[in-house]
Design a protein around this motif. Structure first.
Motif, PDB file in Angstrom:
ATOM      1  N   SER A  69     -15.786 -11.336  -4.330  1.00 18.43           N
ATOM      2  CA  SER A  69     -16.480  -9.980  -4.346  1.00 18.43           C
ATOM      3  C   SER A  69     -16.412  -9.151  -2.873  1.00 18.43           C
ATOM      4  N   TYR A  70     -16.496  -7.802  -3.273  1.00 17.56           N
ATOM      5  CA  TYR A  70     -16.318  -6.920  -2.070  1.00 17.56           C
ATOM      6  C   TYR A  70     -17.365  -5.715  -2.129  1.00 17.56           C
ATOM      7  N   TYR A  71     -18.025  -5.711  -1.030  1.00 20.80           N
ATOM      8  CA  TYR A  71     -18.591  -4.296  -0.754  1.00 20.80           C
ATOM      9  C   TYR A  71     -19.268  -4.041   0.407  1.00 20.80           C
ATOM     10  N   TYR A  72     -19.711  -3.095   0.918  1.00 23.13           N
ATOM     11  CA  TYR A  72     -19.935  -2.805   2.290  1.00 23.13           C
ATOM     12  C   TYR A  72     -18.883  -2.775   3.066  1.00 23.13           C
ATOM     13  N   SER A  73     -17.591  -2.405   2.670  1.00 20.11           N
ATOM     14  CA  SER A  73     -16.438  -2.551   3.122  1.00 20.11           C
ATOM     15  C   SER A  73     -15.728  -3.771   3.676  1.00 20.11           C
ATOM     16  N   THR A  74     -16.373  -4.897   3.195  1.00 19.79           N
ATOM     17  CA  THR A  74     -15.721  -6.234   3.416  1.00 19.79           C
ATOM     18  C   THR A  74     -16.040  -7.172   2.569  1.00 19.79           C
ATOM     19  N   ASP A  75     -15.165  -8.265   2.552  1.00 13.92           N
ATOM     20  CA  ASP A  75     -15.372  -9.520   1.526  1.00 13.92           C
ATOM     21  C   ASP A  75     -16.514 -10.116   1.672  1.00 13.92           C
ATOM     22  N   GLN A  76     -17.149 -10.410   0.174  1.00 11.11           N
ATOM     23  CA  GLN A  76     -18.587 -11.191   0.080  1.00 11.11           C
ATOM     24  C   GLN A  76     -18.460 -12.296  -0.465  1.00 11.11           C
ATOM     25  N   LEU A  77     -18.320 -13.391   0.393  1.00 11.82           N
ATOM     26  CA  LEU A  77     -17.843 -14.553  -0.674  1.00 11.82           C
ATOM     27  C   LEU A  77     -19.178 -15.674  -0.405  1.00 11.82           C
ATOM     28  N   LYS A  78     -20.396 -15.254  -0.269  1.00 10.44           N
ATOM     29  CA  LYS A  78     -21.345 -16.281  -0.436  1.00 10.44           C
ATOM     30  C   LYS A  78     -21.497 -16.859  -1.772  1.00 10.44           C
ATOM     31  N   GLN A  79     -21.213 -15.934  -2.960  1.00  5.87           N
ATOM     32  CA  GLN A  79     -21.575 -16.219  -4.279  1.00  5.87           C
ATOM     33  C   GLN A  79     -20.421 -17.117  -4.834  1.00  5.87           C
ATOM     34  N   GLN A  80     -19.224 -17.106  -4.008  1.00  4.31           N
ATOM     35  CA  GLN A  80     -17.768 -17.534  -4.523  1.00  4.31           C
ATOM     36  C   GLN A  80     -18.071 -18.834  -4.995  1.00  4.31           C
ATOM     37  N   SER A  81     -17.309 -19.030  -6.514  1.00  6.74           N
ATOM     38  CA  SER A  81     -17.559 -20.457  -6.791  1.00  6.74           C
ATOM     39  C   SER A  81     -16.696 -21.534  -6.052  1.00  6.74           C
ATOM     40  N   GLN A  82     -16.909 -22.616  -5.963  1.00  7.22           N
ATOM     41  CA  GLN A  82     -16.172 -23.545  -5.097  1.00  7.22           C
ATOM     42  C   GLN A  82     -14.619 -23.736  -5.497  1.00  7.22           C
ATOM     43  N   ARG A  83     -14.572 -23.494  -6.737  1.00 10.93           N
ATOM     44  CA  ARG A  83     -13.285 -23.835  -7.258  1.00 10.93           C
ATOM     45  C   ARG A  83     -12.103 -22.761  -6.472  1.00 10.93           C
ATOM     46  N   PHE A  84     -12.755 -21.541  -6.096  1.00 10.73           N
ATOM     47  CA  PHE A  84     -11.936 -20.635  -5.554  1.00 10.73           C
ATOM     48  C   PHE A  84     -11.920 -20.175  -4.255  1.00 10.73           C
ATOM     49  N   ARG A  85     -12.646 -21.336  -3.457  1.00  8.39           N
ATOM     50  CA  ARG A  85     -12.822 -21.233  -2.136  1.00  8.39           C
ATOM     51  C   ARG A  85     -11.543 -21.340  -1.253  1.00  8.39           C
ATOM     52  N   GLY A  86     -11.080 -20.274  -0.462  1.00 11.63           N
ATOM     53  CA  GLY A  86      -9.912 -20.367   0.488  1.00 11.63           C
ATOM     54  C   GLY A  86      -8.913 -20.081  -0.497  1.00 11.63           C
ATOM     55  N   ARG A  87      -8.933 -19.737  -1.646  1.00 11.14           N
ATOM     56  CA  ARG A  87      -7.790 -19.456  -2.872  1.00 11.14           C
ATOM     57  C   ARG A  87      -7.613 -18.089  -2.962  1.00 11.14           C
ATOM     58  N   THR A  88      -8.222 -17.147  -2.535  1.00  8.64           N
ATOM     59  CA  THR A  88      -8.512 -15.682  -3.036  1.00  8.64           C
ATOM     60  C   THR A  88      -8.348 -14.697  -1.697  1.00  8.64           C
ATOM     61  N   ALA A  89      -7.626 -13.561  -2.025  1.00  6.10           N
ATOM     62  CA  ALA A  89      -7.831 -12.436  -1.112  1.00  6.10           C
ATOM     63  C   ALA A  89      -7.294 -10.985  -2.007  1.00  6.10           C
ATOM     64  N   LEU A  90      -8.115  -9.872  -1.456  1.00  8.49           N
ATOM     65  CA  LEU A  90      -7.835  -8.757  -1.946  1.00  8.49           C
ATOM     66  C   LEU A  90      -6.816  -8.065  -1.131  1.00  8.49           C
ATOM     67  N   PHE A  91      -6.171  -7.040  -1.329  1.00  7.72           N
ATOM     68  CA  PHE A  91      -5.529  -6.258  -0.361  1.00  7.72           C
ATOM     69  C   PHE A  91      -6.099  -5.111   0.020  1.00  7.72           C
ATOM     70  N   ASN A  92      -6.938  -5.978   1.282  1.00 12.80           N
ATOM     71  CA  ASN A  92      -7.969  -4.875   1.993  1.00 12.80           C
ATOM     72  C   ASN A  92      -7.388  -3.570   2.250  1.00 12.80           C
ATOM     73  N   ASP A  93      -6.177  -3.502   2.868  1.00 11.18           N
ATOM     74  CA  ASP A  93      -5.775  -2.132   3.267  1.00 11.18           C
ATOM     75  C   ASP A  93      -5.344  -1.062   2.029  1.00 11.18           C
ATOM     76  N   GLN A  94      -5.335  -1.912   0.953  1.00 14.98           N
ATOM     77  CA  GLN A  94      -5.115  -1.005  -0.391  1.00 14.98           C
ATOM     78  C   GLN A  94      -6.172  -0.641  -1.165  1.00 14.98           C
ATOM     79  N   ILE A  95      -7.406  -1.137  -0.801  1.00 18.96           N
ATOM     80  CA  ILE A  95      -8.717  -0.698  -1.610  1.00 18.96           C
ATOM     81  C   ILE A  95      -8.804   0.764  -1.722  1.00 18.96           C
ATOM     82  N   PRO A  96      -8.800   1.616  -0.449  1.00 17.47           N
ATOM     83  CA  PRO A  96      -8.929   2.944  -0.441  1.00 17.47           C
ATOM     84  C   PRO A  96      -8.073   3.664  -1.378  1.00 17.47           C
ATOM     85  N   LYS A  97      -7.077   2.992  -1.586  1.00 23.43           N
ATOM     86  CA  LYS A  97      -5.974   3.858  -2.497  1.00 23.43           C
ATOM     87  C   LYS A  97      -6.324   3.328  -4.146  1.00 23.43           C
ATOM     88  N   GLY A  98      -7.155   2.565  -4.270  1.00 30.62           N
ATOM     89  CA  GLY A  98      -7.900   2.378  -5.775  1.00 30.62           C
ATOM     90  C   GLY A  98      -7.068   0.951  -6.072  1.00 30.62           C
TER      91      GLY A  98
END
Ligand SMILES: *[C@@H]1O[C@H](CO)[C@@H](O)[C@H](O)[C@H]1NC(C)=O
Ligand SMILES: *[C@@H]1O[C@H](CO)[C@@H](O)[C@H](O)[C@H]1NC(C)=O
Ligand SMILES: *[C@@H]1O[C@H](CO)[C@@H](O)[C@H](O)[C@H]1NC(C)=O
Ligand SMILES: *[C@@H]1O[C@H](CO)[C@@H](O)[C@H](O)[C@H]1NC(C)=O
Length: 233
Positions: A69-98
């Protein structure tokens, strides 16, 4: 007052556009992505750029498991499922471009299935679905000769492989069951990948060819003349 009306009309138009694009993305036309076992994979998702971005990646078939999850301009990983911990990333610099695409590292067979990408901005929200298939292509086919019996094997394959024997020049192996014996066995390893093995009597005058196929990938190993071994892929 007049500005308020204009802005309302614009918003109305925008939500019509958004409703239309939501309709096209949910009418069964999921995006299909094939990821390679143990490698990294990008799940594509894009949205109409706008401020106050909210992004939720979920797996609806797994009780809406939260992946990233991502909101307030930052990754929000508190609810992240254990199975995906440390395995995910968004392209944060590309988010403003949609760009809400998700990088998923170290693909496992469990990662197969349907993912939901939900995005929202001040301009509206969108949902799209991405279907992931995982494959572990055939890499090496090993061929060994011992006491006139050839053993051909390959390991760590997904989806379930097929193994066939042939010769060069061609001969009808099934036509001559007296001189040919063959047996193929398949087992599943602890990661869910397939190991395949087959044995056959050595055809002395011919090039013996073993072919292992899974999906669109086919690999071959050949053996001719005792003592001379050649492996091609
Ligand atoms: C988002 O950005 C990443 C990294 O630059 C790129 O690989 C991907 O293709 C982009 N996806 C979309 C939907 O634009
Ligand atoms: C190998 O054995 C299977 C079944 O036991 C048979 O269907 C197949 O034709 C055999 N293949 C060859 C090349 O002899
Ligand atoms: C191999 O080839 C030779 C000559 O072509 C033939 O005489 C012989 O019978 C063949 N042997 C086998 C095992 O097919
Ligand atoms: C193996 O191959 C080499 C050359 O590739 C050849 O000189 C030799 O006679 C072959 N050995 C046998 C047992 O056929």
């Amino acid at each position: 007052m007049a500005w308020g009306l204009v802005s309302m009309t614009l918003r109305g138009l925008l939500s019509v556009v958004i409703l239309l694009s939501t309709a096209t993305s949910t009418d069964g036309r999921d995006v299909h992505v094939t990821c390679v076992f143990s490698e990294d994979c990008v799940l594509p998702c894009s949205f109409l750029p706008g401020s106050e971005e909210v992004i939720h990646w979920m797996k609806p078939e797994d009780k809406d498991l939260t992946i990233h999850s991502y909101y307030y301009s930052t990754d929000q990983l508190k609810q992240q499922s254990q199975r995906f911990r440390g395995r995910t990333a968004l392209f944060n610099d590309q988010i403003p471009k949609g760009n809400a695409s998700l990088l998923l590292r170290g693909i496992t067979l469990q990662d197969q299935g349907r993912y939901k990408c939900y995005t929202s901005t001040i301009k509206g929200n969108m949902e799209s679905f991405i279907n992931i298939a995982v494959e572990a292509p055939v890499r090496l086919v090993d061929i060994q000769l011992s006491d006139d019996i050839i053993t051909c094997s390959s390991t760590g394959i997904y989806a379930e492989p097929k193994l066939t024997w042939s010769t060069d020049p061609p001969s009808d192996l099934s036509f001559d069951p007296g001189t040919i014996q063959n047996s193929t066995s398949i087992k599943v390893d602890d990661q869910g990948l397939y190991d395949i093995t087959s044995t056959k009597q050595f055809s002395r005058n011919l090039t013996n060819i073993c072919t292992v196929t899974s999906g669109t990938v086919e690999r071959t190993a050949t053996l001719k003349q005792q003592g001379n071994q050649s492996i091609n892929s």
